[in-house]
Design a protein around this motif. Structure first.
Motif, mmCIF file in Angstrom:
data_model
loop_
_atom_site.group_PDB
_atom_site.id
_atom_site.type_symbol
_atom_site.label_atom_id
_atom_site.label_comp_id
_atom_site.label_asym_id
_atom_site.label_seq_id
_atom_site.Cartn_x
_atom_site.Cartn_y
_atom_site.Cartn_z
ATOM 1 N N LEU A 22 13.828 4.195 -1.985
ATOM 2 C CA LEU A 22 12.377 4.221 -1.794
ATOM 3 C C LEU A 22 12.036 4.322 -0.299
ATOM 4 C CD1 LEU A 22 10.050 3.918 -3.840
ATOM 5 C CD2 LEU A 22 10.034 1.471 -3.283
ATOM 6 N N VAL A 24 9.616 3.676 2.108
ATOM 7 C CA VAL A 24 8.364 2.904 2.122
ATOM 8 C C VAL A 24 7.561 3.054 3.408
ATOM 9 C CG1 VAL A 24 9.038 1.228 0.391
ATOM 10 C CG2 VAL A 24 9.575 0.784 2.775
ATOM 11 N N PRO A 43 -3.803 1.376 -1.151
ATOM 12 C CA PRO A 43 -3.452 0.846 -2.460
ATOM 13 C C PRO A 43 -2.224 -0.056 -2.409
ATOM 14 C CG PRO A 43 -3.328 3.268 -2.431
ATOM 15 C CD PRO A 43 -3.757 2.836 -1.077
ATOM 16 N N SER A 44 -2.085 -0.859 -3.434
ATOM 17 C CA SER A 44 -0.927 -1.727 -3.585
ATOM 18 C C SER A 44 0.349 -0.881 -3.590
ATOM 19 C CB SER A 44 -1.094 -2.493 -4.903
ATOM 20 O OG SER A 44 0.049 -3.248 -5.140
ATOM 21 N N LYS A 48 1.851 -1.560 3.322
ATOM 22 C CA LYS A 48 1.093 -2.346 4.309
ATOM 23 C C LYS A 48 1.851 -3.604 4.740
ATOM 24 C CE LYS A 48 -2.367 -2.936 1.470
ATOM 25 N NZ LYS A 48 -1.766 -2.353 0.245
ATOM 26 N N SER A 49 2.373 -4.336 3.763
ATOM 27 C CA SER A 49 3.114 -5.561 4.107
ATOM 28 C C SER A 49 4.383 -5.222 4.875
ATOM 29 C CB SER A 49 3.489 -6.343 2.842
ATOM 30 O OG SER A 49 2.330 -6.848 2.230
ATOM 31 N N THR A 50 5.053 -4.170 4.453
ATOM 32 C CA THR A 50 6.284 -3.768 5.135
ATOM 33 C C THR A 50 5.985 -3.407 6.597
ATOM 34 O OG1 THR A 50 7.121 -2.947 3.026
ATOM 35 C CG2 THR A 50 8.280 -2.217 5.010
HETATM 36 P P1 ADP Z 1 1.772 -3.176 0.054
HETATM 37 O O1 ADP Z 1 1.795 -4.360 0.951
HETATM 38 O O2 ADP Z 1 0.969 -2.034 0.585
HETATM 39 O O3 ADP Z 1 1.368 -3.516 -1.339
HETATM 40 P P2 ADP Z 1 4.659 -3.269 0.373
HETATM 41 O O4 ADP Z 1 4.909 -3.009 1.806
HETATM 42 O O5 ADP Z 1 4.729 -4.669 -0.092
HETATM 43 O O6 ADP Z 1 3.257 -2.602 -0.040
HETATM 44 O O7 ADP Z 1 5.664 -2.436 -0.505
HETATM 45 C C1 ADP Z 1 5.878 -1.046 -0.325
HETATM 46 C C2 ADP Z 1 6.890 -0.574 -1.367
HETATM 47 O O8 ADP Z 1 8.147 -1.160 -1.073
HETATM 48 C C3 ADP Z 1 6.552 -0.990 -2.791
HETATM 49 O O9 ADP Z 1 6.946 0.043 -3.643
HETATM 50 C C4 ADP Z 1 7.401 -2.226 -2.997
HETATM 51 O O10 ADP Z 1 7.704 -2.396 -4.356
HETATM 52 C C5 ADP Z 1 8.624 -1.921 -2.174
HETATM 53 N N1 ADP Z 1 9.287 -3.115 -1.633
HETATM 54 C C6 ADP Z 1 8.717 -4.045 -0.830
HETATM 55 N N2 ADP Z 1 9.602 -4.993 -0.461
HETATM 56 C C7 ADP Z 1 10.781 -4.640 -1.052
HETATM 57 C C8 ADP Z 1 12.098 -5.206 -1.053
HETATM 58 N N3 ADP Z 1 12.387 -6.315 -0.351
HETATM 59 N N4 ADP Z 1 13.045 -4.574 -1.772
HETATM 60 C C9 ADP Z 1 12.776 -3.444 -2.467
HETATM 61 N N5 ADP Z 1 11.558 -2.843 -2.496
HETATM 62 C C10 ADP Z 1 10.573 -3.433 -1.803
#
Ligand code: ADP
Ligand code: MG
Length: 248
Positions: A22, A24, A43-44, A48-50
């Protein structure tokens, strides 16, 4: 090498992050000036968190570079601990230490990490609790506070480390609606005092009124980067238009 006041505090240059297959974060470029407030929406699952976690290196990246205050992010050791103290982070879940009082929660980092004297650290913690409006809760435990009060304590705890920037990842998403305003007010006052902030939020009022810039992310890409007036009045991409039509 010391950074000059005019150079951006946070710079991401073609940042790539993969989780297995993925992709991201896809070639993300972002520059945040000192004192600037950047709101990140999307969107979710858009990354954003990453993005936030990459900035204080809770997530290592796979490509590109991130610099903070003129230096590449350190990978480990004391330099990494210093970076983490300079980049305060506030999460959706308040993450306070359950078995410590509020004032201890705020003063612990300065004592353990910065080597401050307990009495001085406590003094400063009380001032910070006053600043976020919960000095009267100082001797209680987290579970005795409302969600809004706990989140304000979490903000005070991050500020106690005297950060150069603050990252907020959906800080009001877990709160009951009546408590959202008190947390956003604290964040708005921090912004007006000149704190550099990156804020992931669905609170469009905050984005409109407090942000200097709005970043829209979708599928790991930074799709739009514009001042709030421009973004809300005239989103350019179909994805941003679609997102806004669903939440506004
Ligand atoms: P948001 O904060 O915008 O909702 P994230 O940054 O949390 O998005 O996640 C981006 C993508 O990475 C999503 O598809 C999420 O499922 C995936 N993801 C996030 N953290 C992990 C992880 N530790 N391992 C695998 N996939 C992850
Ligand atoms: Mg998230």
């Amino acid at each position: 090498m010391t950074a000059t006041k005019t150079e951006p505090l946070i710079v991401l240059d073609k940042v790539d992050k993969w989780f297995g297959p993925l992709h991201v974060l896809q070639q993300v470029d972002l520059s945040v000036k000192r004192g600037e407030v950047v709101v990140v929406i999307g969107p979710s699952g858009s990354g954003k968190s990453t993005l936030c976690r990459a900035i204080n290196r809770l997530e290592p990246i796979n490509g590109g570079t991130i610099t903070f205050d003129g230096k590449p992010l350190p990978a480990e050791g004391k330099a990494l601990a210093k970076l983490r103290s300079e980049v305060g982070m506030v999460f959706q879940s308040f993450n306070l230490f359950a078995h410590k009082t509020i004032v201890d929660n705020v003063s612990l980092g300065p004592i353990k990490v910065r080597g401050e004297k307990p009495a001085a650290a406590r003094d400063r913690a009380m001032k910070l609790l006053d600043r976020v409006g919960i000095a009267n809760q100082a001797n209680k435990f987290p579970a005795q506070l409302s969600g809004g009060q706990q989140q304000r304590a979490a903000i005070a705890r991050a500020l106690a480390m005297q950060p150069k920037a603050m990252l907020f990842d959906e800080p009001t998403s877990a709160l009951d609606p009546e408590m959202v305003g008190e947390v956003l007010d604290v964040m708005a006052s921090l912004a007006s005092e000149g704190m550099t902030m990156v804020v992931v939020t669905h609170e469009m009022g905050f984005a409109r009124h407090v942000a200097n810039r709005v970043i829209f992310m979708a599928d790991g890409q930074l799709v739009e980067d514009a001042p709030p007036d421009e973004f809300f009045a005239n989103p350019r991409s179909d994805r941003a238009k679609d997102f806004l039509s669903k939440i506004l």
